[in-house]
Motif scaffolding. Structure first.
Motif, short mmCIF file in Angstrom:
data_model
loop_
_atom_site.label_atom_id
_atom_site.label_comp_id
_atom_site.label_asym_id
_atom_site.label_seq_id
_atom_site.Cartn_x
_atom_site.Cartn_y
_atom_site.Cartn_z
N GLY A 73 62.18 62.95 1.43
CA GLY A 73 62.39 61.94 2.46
C GLY A 73 61.52 62.14 3.69
N ILE A 74 61.36 63.40 4.09
CA ILE A 74 60.55 63.68 5.29
C ILE A 74 59.06 63.42 4.99
CG2 ILE A 74 59.92 65.41 7.01
CD1 ILE A 74 62.87 64.73 7.10
N ALA A 75 58.57 63.94 3.86
CA ALA A 75 57.16 63.72 3.50
C ALA A 75 56.88 62.22 3.38
CB ALA A 75 56.84 64.43 2.18
N HIS A 76 57.79 61.53 2.70
CA HIS A 76 57.64 60.09 2.52
C HIS A 76 57.61 59.37 3.86
CE1 HIS A 76 59.16 55.97 1.81
NE2 HIS A 76 58.38 56.03 0.75
N GLY A 77 58.50 59.75 4.77
CA GLY A 77 58.58 59.09 6.06
C GLY A 77 57.32 59.25 6.88
N LYS A 78 56.67 60.43 6.76
CA LYS A 78 55.42 60.64 7.49
C LYS A 78 54.31 59.73 6.94
CE LYS A 78 56.11 65.53 8.81
NZ LYS A 78 55.41 66.83 8.90
N ALA A 79 54.21 59.65 5.62
CA ALA A 79 53.15 58.87 5.00
C ALA A 79 53.43 57.37 5.08
CB ALA A 79 52.97 59.29 3.53
N TYR A 80 54.69 57.01 4.93
CA TYR A 80 55.05 55.59 4.89
C TYR A 80 54.75 54.90 6.23
CZ TYR A 80 57.89 51.39 4.12
OH TYR A 80 58.33 50.10 4.00
N GLY A 81 55.14 55.57 7.32
CA GLY A 81 54.85 55.01 8.64
C GLY A 81 53.35 54.87 8.84
N PHE A 139 60.06 52.00 21.23
CA PHE A 139 59.19 51.26 20.31
C PHE A 139 59.32 51.83 18.89
CE2 PHE A 139 55.17 50.85 17.97
CZ PHE A 139 55.11 49.47 17.85
N MET A 140 59.25 53.17 18.77
CA MET A 140 59.36 53.76 17.44
C MET A 140 60.77 53.56 16.87
SD MET A 140 56.32 54.60 16.59
CE MET A 140 56.86 55.19 14.98
N THR A 141 61.78 53.51 17.75
CA THR A 141 63.13 53.20 17.28
C THR A 141 63.17 51.78 16.70
OG1 THR A 141 64.10 54.68 18.92
CG2 THR A 141 65.55 52.98 17.99
N PRO A 158 57.68 59.74 12.73
CA PRO A 158 56.44 59.64 13.51
C PRO A 158 55.96 60.98 14.06
CG PRO A 158 58.29 59.00 14.87
CD PRO A 158 58.86 59.36 13.52
N VAL A 159 55.53 61.88 13.20
CA VAL A 159 55.00 63.18 13.65
C VAL A 159 53.78 63.55 12.80
CG1 VAL A 159 57.23 64.03 14.52
CG2 VAL A 159 56.58 64.47 12.15
N PRO A 160 52.96 64.50 13.25
CA PRO A 160 51.79 64.91 12.46
C PRO A 160 52.19 65.39 11.07
CG PRO A 160 51.57 65.69 14.71
CD PRO A 160 52.97 65.14 14.58
N GLY A 161 51.31 65.14 10.14
CA GLY A 161 51.61 65.44 8.74
C GLY A 161 51.62 64.15 7.92
N GLY A 162 51.53 63.03 8.62
CA GLY A 162 51.31 61.73 7.97
C GLY A 162 49.84 61.39 8.19
N VAL A 185 50.96 54.29 6.61
CA VAL A 185 50.44 53.10 5.92
C VAL A 185 50.94 51.82 6.57
CG1 VAL A 185 50.43 51.75 3.79
CG2 VAL A 185 50.16 54.23 3.69
N MET A 186 52.24 51.75 6.81
CA MET A 186 52.80 50.47 7.27
C MET A 186 52.27 50.07 8.64
SD MET A 186 54.31 49.56 4.62
CE MET A 186 55.32 48.12 5.00
N LEU A 187 52.01 51.06 9.49
CA LEU A 187 51.52 50.78 10.83
C LEU A 187 50.00 50.89 10.92
CD1 LEU A 187 54.21 52.83 12.75
CD2 LEU A 187 54.11 50.34 12.57
N GLY A 188 49.35 51.46 9.87
CA GLY A 188 47.91 51.69 9.96
C GLY A 188 47.57 52.69 11.05
N MET A 189 48.47 53.63 11.26
CA MET A 189 48.37 54.59 12.38
C MET A 189 48.88 55.93 11.86
SD MET A 189 50.60 54.30 15.93
CE MET A 189 50.42 52.51 16.07
N ALA A 190 48.06 56.98 11.93
CA ALA A 190 48.47 58.27 11.37
C ALA A 190 49.52 58.95 12.26
CB ALA A 190 47.26 59.16 11.17
N GLY A 191 50.04 60.09 11.79
CA GLY A 191 51.18 60.76 12.45
C GLY A 191 50.93 61.16 13.88
N THR A 192 49.74 61.65 14.19
CA THR A 192 49.48 62.09 15.56
C THR A 192 49.55 60.93 16.53
OG1 THR A 192 48.08 63.87 14.70
CG2 THR A 192 47.83 63.31 17.03
N ALA A 193 48.98 59.79 16.13
CA ALA A 193 49.02 58.60 16.99
C ALA A 193 50.45 58.07 17.10
CB ALA A 193 48.10 57.52 16.44
N GLN A 194 51.21 58.15 16.01
CA GLN A 194 52.61 57.71 16.07
C GLN A 194 53.42 58.58 17.03
OE1 GLN A 194 54.70 56.87 12.27
NE2 GLN A 194 52.71 57.21 11.32
N MET A 195 53.15 59.90 17.00
CA MET A 195 53.89 60.80 17.88
C MET A 195 53.56 60.49 19.34
SD MET A 195 54.28 64.95 17.80
CE MET A 195 52.62 65.33 18.34
N ALA A 196 52.29 60.22 19.63
CA ALA A 196 51.90 59.89 21.00
C ALA A 196 52.64 58.63 21.47
CB ALA A 196 50.39 59.67 21.08
#
Lengths: 141, 141, 141, 141
Positions: free
Chosen positions: B53-61, B82-84, B96-100, B63-74
């Motif tokens: 679930g955690i690995a999937h959540g990092k990768a899924y966000g 917004f992330m909520t 939304p953390v690094p690793g996606g 793809v869906m946002l076109g924004m990798a984990g570091t940018a999502q965390m910022a």
């Protein structure tokens, strides 16, 4: 005892090899541990995008109920509202058809489950059995 | 263009090898296609059961946002609501953390994403990059 | 290796006895297996009706993440949106505070978790530790 | 009046003893209070991991509808869409088959419910009745 990643890899690789040998449609294979959690998964090129969910649902119901896909299908045929209710309890994550296969250890305890989807349910089972046999494990379809 | 199963296997295998070489905690690695759907996944022995679930959540966000984990965390740091809200839209499936990590083709189009979890977020990224490099692909962390 | 029902009963009984000896508020105690599934639960008379969910959430997050309640609370304090995202992945079933305790076997593998709720989080932990000690098991709070 | 933890313990212990005496498959037993909230639960070693959800669903529907499992099954047989609608209202948490048993006080008021799962629905009821009788309580199957 639960499945190791090495065992899961063997199951998946040999299931897919069997599918190619039999010229089945592209297959997807998931291996769950004794608690119903994903250990490994592969989806062949050309399979439709939703195949993880179907493979998972076949294997997940098998672990959670301690009942493989064929037995689940019989229960669904006899008492459809029971399997509907079971899906309410398990968040809609149970797909009660053949292709969900329980793996048992020498004492009969469940070690995990395999879920295969892509061709007919019967062919899904044929491929999965090749994978589970190759890993030297005992299966209940 | 989307990722092939062969490419996904290379990414996962080399990510896990890097984790062993660096003596990281047991890792879990998912590869999603350009539509955000699961292509392949492996969880090392000793990883906790919820790691899919955690690995999937990092990768899924990613793809869906076109924004990798570091940018999502910022973005989450700057504007948590917004992330909520994004998670409301995507059924709570975004972590939304690094690793996606987004994978792009030569033209910059997204081919899929990798999600790694198990050690610190920074180490998850180090392992993932080894896997993506080994597959000869271009990544955005 | 997972917990047996006998071990779960000992943990619950001794946790509740400790609570009575210390004059804590009415306690509720859940024991989950290595896959995060409920093995046993008891709620003392006078406890509020929602205590199963709280006890379960403390123990469930511990198993799924491989991280006990104290570590989860530290992560939630440092990065609230991460624990919010984790709860999206796990259907809102994670309560990241002390009182969720991992049980490990001699090799360090997780055998299950205990969740206690009813008094302060610190007192919940004191009671749980008495139960886990009485069962001769090793805990991570 | 609601059930006490002591009464719940007696019900569970005697239900499981009956199951062993009759050589039933491993059973799981939940006791809910008059508000439908979990009071106590035990799952025997060897039962599948999802048995809490099934036991709970049998008992929960009984309390929430004031109608035990046998009556719920009759209604599901006669009017499946009604039980589907009920499950929409109650979040999919109702399993309308025998093994959900209402406990009533001397005035006929519901004190709680017992849910048993693991063997056939009929055998689940036989075991539960032994538990409820041992606690000196009155049941509606």
């Amino acid at each position: 005892m639960t499945l190791s990643l090495d065992q899961a890899r063997t199951i998946i690789r040999k299931t897919l090899e069997k599918g190619r040998a039999e010229n089945f449609k592209p297959l997807s294979v998931v291996v769950l541990d004794a608690g119903g959690h994903v250990q490994a998964f592969e989806r062949e090129d050309g399979a439709s995008p939703g195949r993880f969910g179907i493979a998972h649902g076949k294997a997940y119901g098998s672990v959670m109920l301690g009942m493989a896909g064929t037995a689940q299908m019989a229960r669904a045929d006899a008492q459809a509202y029971f399997m509907t209710a079971v899906n309410g309890v398990f968040g809609g994550q149970v797909v009660p058809v053949p292709g969900g296969i329980l793996i048992r250890d020498a004492d009969g305890a469940v070690m995990g489950a395999v879920g295969v989807t892509g061709d007919t349910s019967d062919n899904d089972v044929i491929a999965a059995m090749a994978g589970i046999d190759a890993a030297g494990l005992s299966a209940e379809v």
